[in-house]
Design a protein around this motif. Structure first.
Motif, PDB file in Angstrom:
ATOM      1  N   ALA A   1       0.825  -1.205   0.000  1.00 44.12           N
ATOM      2  CA  ALA A   1       0.000   0.000   0.000  1.00 44.12           C
ATOM      3  C   ALA A   1       0.866   1.265   0.000  1.00 44.12           C
ATOM      4  O   ALA A   1       0.578   2.248  -0.704  1.00 44.12           O
ATOM      5  N   THR A   2       1.929   1.250   0.775  1.00 48.74           N
ATOM      6  CA  THR A   2       2.806   2.418   0.857  1.00 48.74           C
ATOM      7  C   THR A   2       3.502   2.684  -0.474  1.00 48.74           C
ATOM      8  O   THR A   2       3.576   3.831  -0.944  1.00 48.74           O
ATOM      9  N   VAL A   3       4.032   1.629  -1.107  1.00 47.44           N
ATOM     10  CA  VAL A   3       4.762   1.803  -2.369  1.00 47.44           C
ATOM     11  C   VAL A   3       3.830   2.252  -3.483  1.00 47.44           C
ATOM     12  O   VAL A   3       4.203   3.077  -4.322  1.00 47.44           O
ATOM     13  N   ILE A   4       2.599   1.706  -3.519  1.00 46.51           N
ATOM     14  CA  ILE A   4       1.634   2.149  -4.533  1.00 46.51           C
ATOM     15  C   ILE A   4       1.378   3.640  -4.392  1.00 46.51           C
ATOM     16  O   ILE A   4       1.309   4.391  -5.382  1.00 46.51           O
ATOM     17  N   GLN A   5       1.234   4.126  -3.166  1.00 45.03           N
ATOM     18  CA  GLN A   5       1.017   5.552  -2.935  1.00 45.03           C
ATOM     19  C   GLN A   5       2.210   6.368  -3.427  1.00 45.03           C
ATOM     20  O   GLN A   5       2.060   7.402  -4.078  1.00 45.03           O
ATOM     21  N   GLU A   6       3.431   5.902  -3.158  1.00 43.93           N
ATOM     22  CA  GLU A   6       4.621   6.615  -3.597  1.00 43.93           C
ATOM     23  C   GLU A   6       4.739   6.609  -5.125  1.00 43.93           C
ATOM     24  O   GLU A   6       5.131   7.613  -5.738  1.00 43.93           O
ATOM     25  N   LEU A   7       4.405   5.478  -5.771  1.00 43.47           N
ATOM     26  CA  LEU A   7       4.481   5.391  -7.233  1.00 43.47           C
ATOM     27  C   LEU A   7       3.478   6.330  -7.902  1.00 43.47           C
ATOM     28  O   LEU A   7       3.752   6.896  -8.971  1.00 43.47           O
ATOM     29  N   SER A   8       2.314   6.475  -7.264  1.00 42.46           N
ATOM     30  CA  SER A   8       1.271   7.318  -7.860  1.00 42.46           C
ATOM     31  C   SER A   8       1.681   8.790  -7.920  1.00 42.46           C
ATOM     32  O   SER A   8       1.099   9.575  -8.663  1.00 42.46           O
ATOM     33  N   GLU A   9       2.680   9.161  -7.154  1.00 42.13           N
ATOM     34  CA  GLU A   9       3.130  10.562  -7.123  1.00 42.13           C
ATOM     35  C   GLU A   9       4.276  10.829  -8.099  1.00 42.13           C
ATOM     36  O   GLU A   9       4.791  11.944  -8.159  1.00 42.13           O
ATOM     37  N   VAL A  10       4.691   9.810  -8.890  1.00 40.49           N
ATOM     38  CA  VAL A  10       5.807   9.954  -9.814  1.00 40.49           C
ATOM     39  C   VAL A  10       5.274   9.979 -11.238  1.00 40.49           C
ATOM     40  O   VAL A  10       4.559   9.065 -11.674  1.00 40.49           O
ATOM     41  N   ASP A  11       5.578  11.022 -11.985  1.00 41.60           N
ATOM     42  CA  ASP A  11       5.135  11.162 -13.375  1.00 41.60           C
ATOM     43  C   ASP A  11       6.128  10.438 -14.282  1.00 41.60           C
ATOM     44  O   ASP A  11       7.047  11.034 -14.862  1.00 41.60           O
ATOM     45  N   ASP A  12       5.953   9.114 -14.381  1.00 39.75           N
ATOM     46  CA  ASP A  12       6.870   8.296 -15.164  1.00 39.75           C
ATOM     47  C   ASP A  12       6.108   7.051 -15.622  1.00 39.75           C
ATOM     48  O   ASP A  12       5.387   6.442 -14.825  1.00 39.75           O
ATOM     49  N   PRO A  13       6.224   6.669 -16.875  1.00 39.99           N
ATOM     50  CA  PRO A  13       5.497   5.493 -17.374  1.00 39.99           C
ATOM     51  C   PRO A  13       5.835   4.229 -16.595  1.00 39.99           C
ATOM     52  O   PRO A  13       4.991   3.368 -16.384  1.00 39.99           O
ATOM     53  N   ARG A  14       7.075   4.134 -16.150  1.00 38.29           N
ATOM     54  CA  ARG A  14       7.471   2.950 -15.393  1.00 38.29           C
ATOM     55  C   ARG A  14       6.737   2.873 -14.056  1.00 38.29           C
ATOM     56  O   ARG A  14       6.435   1.781 -13.560  1.00 38.29           O
ATOM     57  N   ALA A  15       6.465   4.013 -13.459  1.00 36.26           N
ATOM     58  CA  ALA A  15       5.735   4.032 -12.192  1.00 36.26           C
ATOM     59  C   ALA A  15       4.319   3.512 -12.388  1.00 36.26           C
ATOM     60  O   ALA A  15       3.800   2.748 -11.569  1.00 36.26           O
ATOM     61  N   LYS A  16       3.676   3.907 -13.493  1.00 36.06           N
ATOM     62  CA  LYS A  16       2.318   3.426 -13.761  1.00 36.06           C
ATOM     63  C   LYS A  16       2.309   1.923 -14.001  1.00 36.06           C
ATOM     64  O   LYS A  16       1.403   1.205 -13.563  1.00 36.06           O
ATOM     65  N   GLU A  17       3.320   1.445 -14.718  1.00 38.37           N
ATOM     66  CA  GLU A  17       3.425  -0.001 -14.956  1.00 38.37           C
ATOM     67  C   GLU A  17       3.604  -0.746 -13.637  1.00 38.37           C
ATOM     68  O   GLU A  17       3.029  -1.823 -13.424  1.00 38.37           O
ATOM     69  N   ALA A  18       4.394  -0.184 -12.749  1.00 34.74           N
ATOM     70  CA  ALA A  18       4.619  -0.812 -11.441  1.00 34.74           C
ATOM     71  C   ALA A  18       3.341  -0.850 -10.614  1.00 34.74           C
ATOM     72  O   ALA A  18       3.050  -1.836  -9.932  1.00 34.74           O
ATOM     73  N   ILE A  19       2.551   0.232 -10.661  1.00 36.53           N
ATOM     74  CA  ILE A  19       1.286   0.263  -9.908  1.00 36.53           C
ATOM     75  C   ILE A  19       0.370  -0.851 -10.389  1.00 36.53           C
ATOM     76  O   ILE A  19      -0.276  -1.540  -9.586  1.00 36.53           O
ATOM     77  N   THR A  20       0.304  -1.069 -11.697  1.00 33.33           N
ATOM     78  CA  THR A  20      -0.531  -2.141 -12.245  1.00 33.33           C
ATOM     79  C   THR A  20      -0.070  -3.503 -11.716  1.00 33.33           C
ATOM     80  O   THR A  20      -0.883  -4.354 -11.341  1.00 33.33           O
ATOM     81  N   ALA A  21       1.248  -3.715 -11.673  1.00 34.81           N
ATOM     82  CA  ALA A  21       1.782  -5.002 -11.203  1.00 34.81           C
ATOM     83  C   ALA A  21       1.486  -5.232  -9.728  1.00 34.81           C
ATOM     84  O   ALA A  21       1.269  -6.367  -9.286  1.00 34.81           O
ATOM     85  N   LEU A  22       1.444  -4.165  -8.937  1.00 36.85           N
ATOM     86  CA  LEU A  22       1.245  -4.302  -7.488  1.00 36.85           C
ATOM     87  C   LEU A  22      -0.216  -4.320  -7.087  1.00 36.85           C
ATOM     88  O   LEU A  22      -0.536  -4.700  -5.951  1.00 36.85           O
ATOM     89  N   SER A  23      -1.128  -3.922  -7.970  1.00 37.35           N
ATOM     90  CA  SER A  23      -2.509  -3.687  -7.550  1.00 37.35           C
ATOM     91  C   SER A  23      -3.407  -4.908  -7.651  1.00 37.35           C
ATOM     92  O   SER A  23      -4.557  -4.860  -7.233  1.00 37.35           O
TER      93      SER A  23
END
Length: 801
Positions: free
Chosen positions: A243-265
């Motif tokens: 939950a913490t990492v998803i929140q941190e990724l959501s604050e980063v404007d980077d395509p890789r961050a969005k891909e990571a959120i999908t993998a973790l969700s």
């Protein structure tokens, strides 16, 4: 109780048929605690021979309670303040180094441990006997464990182990195993009576479980529980981190961050997708960053060192030029020429012609001697030129050495910079000193400036690369490690649960089997103590595991279930405490043949006091039971029930002077008085012949009364009826009939039974004593001592029935 090793063997032997998988069996073996070696304490059953104290509690000058080192009941009686409990506490302190009286108490409670009237250093001591056989007579050399205080504090003491009055150098745990002393603690002070039942039932559960020898299983379950908690914590930590990492990724404007959120969700995070994402980041960006970090740490050639070497080179070159154009150089050159001519003369001693000019008879011996003398003169003149030449050679070599090649990785990372570095290295081929100095200086300056520029540029680019994504990538990598650990924890947790279930089932099985004798023993003690109580105690049991473990005490009042502690009187609570304590202290595996109980009678009604006397007598058949009491009811009950006991009286006089004296039983007292009469040379014979038979008859009456009480009690006769029958006036044969269980027989038949049991001499003795007691003897007694001996023999045999 089986020891840990045998229980381990039992557990391992049952594993193949446990139904556990191979991995679960391996896990169980890993969770088993390591075996522990046994203590080297002395072997044999331990009995107490004496307790001594001085300057301790209520005892001033040294006082001793002497005990028979074997089975039997000893009652140490005395009023409150007499010092009797001080002896009980002295024994406990000598062997354990502690007293329950002070456990968990503040310092105020400990201030009264020193006697107020004795000013010498306090001491407490217990003399122990070790019986390796069955006679209980202390077959091994007695050992004294003495505790001596050297300071004012209760804890400022040391123990000394003595044999035959000499210190052995051993410590108390070389004599008595500390673990066994804790496990089967044979001391029960009055303050602990309440603590046995008032303390946490989990503690009581653990103490009994240790006696049952199940600590290996409980330790294994505890280890499994700890392992399960670790695995569960790992899973929970991974969920929280997700939950913490998803929140941190959501604050980063980077395509890789969005891909990571999908993998973790997802319901189950896609670990492979995260690995691929991080691996891609590592293969591309990390290689680039690694190049930049190498360039950011690039070191330029050492400018100060090169500048110093170049300055030295130029100075050496100038000095060499000066020497070259002066007489010193001419001398040096001439030396070379003459050395060459001398070398030619040495190699061709038979040829005197000059190879240069062709002159004959020129290079003879005389010429060689003159030439060598000339070389020696010229060497002094050429020394300055030679030194300048050497300095120039060294200076050139030094500059060449500083022209080091570029790092190998620089060829691919920064080719242009590598080219400049090759220019620097090319200086190593230059031999002319001045040209070398100029080229080295220029190459270093160009290369150094380029290195500075590349390094600063690389540092800026590294800083730019380590922007917002890099910390998140690191965080994502940490999450992956946690998630992988959680994924591995799931099957491991399932294995741990299976192991715990099997260990619990085995624990329940063995606990029920091993606890039954303990529970039966506690029930027997309760029934004796509370024979006529309306409170019934059911089968005691050990229930639950982990935090839920406790001792089950099923109680009913008039067939209605009730909470044990809520419906019991104080006397019943103390009876319950004794029911739980005695089986522990007298366990068959205990090395202690003694049991010390202080003031158990308080709060007990008369029926319970009788029950306590029966309990003490029961265990005194196989144990040395020492009871300290101020309540006379216990002594009266023992006498009334015809129980055998050694009674000792403790009295305290001024200045804490304590005396301990033995109280003889009626048989011994009557025999002692009879023997005194028989041995008194001043007593008139007619008086002795009249009094002695009566005294001997009293001794036999007391013996038959004691045996009759026991026989009637075993036959189920009530105490009131027993007392009435054994004290009813009548002939000695009437008491003998009660003792032998032949009621209703005539005196002659009773005497015949006495003769069958003991021999004709016994019948003649009783007849003679009866006759002499009721009328003056027709004939003198004769051998008075022999009469007392025969009486003592018959009394002893009667008491032994």
């Amino acid at each position: 109780m089986s020891d840990t090793t045998s229980l381990r063997d039992l557990l391992l032997a049952r594993l193949p048929g446990s139904g556990l998988s191979a991995e679960e069996q391996a896990l169980l073996r890993d969770l088993l605690p390591a075996t522990q070696s046994r203590s080297g304490a002395r072997s044999g059953t331990v009995y107490m021979r004496s307790i001594t104290a001085s300057g301790w509690r209520g005892i001033g000058p040294a006082a001793t309670v002497r005990l028979k080192p074997g089975p039997g009941l000893t009652l140490v009686a005395g009023r409150n303040g007499s010092g009797k409990s001080s002896f009980a506490e002295a024994a406990e302190m000598a062997l354990t180094g502690d007293n329950f009286r002070w456990q968990g108490r503040t310092q105020v409670w400990k201030k009264g441990w020193r006697n107020l009237h004795e000013h010498s250093a306090p001491e407490v001591a217990v003399e122990l006997g070790f019986d390796v056989g069955s006679d209980g007579e202390g077959a091994k050399e007695p050992v004294t464990v003495r505790r001596v205080w050297y300071g004012e504090g209760l804890e400022e003491s040391r123990t000394v182990v003595e044999e035959a009055g000499q210190a052995t150098g051993e410590v108390v745990h070389d004599v008595i195993d500390a673990e066994q002393l804790s496990l089967y603690r044979p001391f029960l002070p009055y303050t602990q009576l309440g603590a046995v039942i008032n303390g946490p039932l989990t503690t009581l559960h653990d103490e009994i479980s240790r006696i049952l020898g199940l600590e290996l299983l409980s330790d294994t379950d505890a280890a499994a529980r700890a392992r399960a908690k670790t695995l569960t914590d790992t899973e929970n930590a991974a969920k929280a981190l997700t939950a913490t990492v998803i929140q941190e990724l959501s604050e980063v404007d980077d395509p890789r961050a969005k891909e990571a959120i999908t993998a973790l969700s997802g319901r189950s995070p896609d670990l492979d997708a995260v690995r691929a994402l991080l691996q891609g980041h590592g293969a591309a960006d990390e290689a680039h960053l690694a190049r930049l970090r190498r360039l950011a740490d690039l070191e330029r050639p050492d400018r100060p060192l090169i500048a110093k070497a170049v300055t030295r080179l130029r100075s050496a070159a100038a000095a060499a030029d000066d020497a070259r154009h002066g007489s010193a150089e001419d001398a040096r050159q001439l030396i070379k020429l003459l050395d060459a001519a001398l070398e030619h003369r040495r190699r061709h001693p038979d040829v005197s012609g000059c190879p240069v000019c062709g002159s004959t008879d020129l290079l003879d011996r005389s010429w060689a001697e003159r030439t060598r003398a000339q070389v020696e003169r010229l060497q002094t003149e050429a020394a300055e030129a030679e030194a300048a030449h050497r300095e120039l050679v060294h200076s050139v070599r030094e500059v060449h050495d500083l022209m080091r090649p570029a790092p190998a990785w620089l060829q691919a990372d920064e080719p242009s910079l590598a080219t400049l570095w090759r220019d620097l290295v090319a200086c190593r081929t230059v031999r002319d000193p001045r040209e070398l100095a100029d080229r080295a200086e220029r190459a270093e300056a160009v290369l150094g400036d380029a290195c500075d520029q590349v390094r600063e540029d690389a540092r800026r680019r590294v800083t730019a690369q380590d922007g917002r994504w890099q910390p998140v990538a690191v965080r994502l990598s940490a999450w992956l490690g946690q998630a992988e650990a959680a994924q591995a924890a799931k099957p491991a947790l399932k294995q741990v649960k299976a192991v715990r279930a099997w260990v619990r089932a085995l624990t329940d099985e063995l606990r029920d089997a091993r606890f039954k004798p303990f529970a039966d023993q506690s029930g027997q003690i309760w029934r004796l103590l509370c024979e006529r109580s309306s409170v019934l105690l059911g089968a005691i049991g050990l229930t639950g595991v982990g935090p839920q473990r406790q001792v089950s005490l099923p109680v009913s009042v008039d067939d209605a279930d009730a909470p044990a502690f809520g419906v019991m009187s104080q006397g019943e609570l103390h009876s319950l405490a004794l029911s739980l304590f005695i089986p522990r202290a007298t366990h068959q595996d205990s090395p202690f043949g003694f049991l010390v109980i202080d003031d158990p009678v308080q709060s007990m009604d008369p029926e319970k006091v009788d029950g306590l006397a029966k309990v003490l007598d029961l265990y005194a058949q196989h144990r040395q039971v020492v009871v300290f009491t101020h309540d006379t009811r216990l002594e009266e009950a023992i006498q009334r029930l015809g129980l055998r006991a050694t009674v000792m009286r403790v009295s305290r006089q001024t200045d804490s002077v304590v005396h301990v004296s033995s109280v003889s039983d009626p048989v011994s007292q009557a025999l002692a008085e009879a023997r005194a009469i028989a041995l008194d040379p001043h007593l008139p014979p007619e008086v002795a012949d009249r009094v002695l038979p009566s005294m001997c008859r009293l001794a036999l009456e007391a013996a038959y009364q004691d045996t009759a009480r026991r026989a009637l009690r075993e036959a189920g006769v009530g105490q009131h009826a027993i007392q009435e029958r054994v004290t009813r006036p009548g002939p000695l044969t009437g008491l003998a009939a009660l003792a032998m269980g032949i009621r209703g027989k005539e005196g002659r038949e009773v005497l015949d039974a006495v003769a069958r049991d003991h021999g004709p001499w016994a019948r003649e003795l009783i007849q003679g004593l009866n006759q002499a007691s009721h009328q003056a003897p027709a004939t003198p007694v004769g051998d008075r001592v022999a009469l007392v001996d025969r009486t003592q023999r018959l009394a002893k045999e009667v008491l032994a029935r």
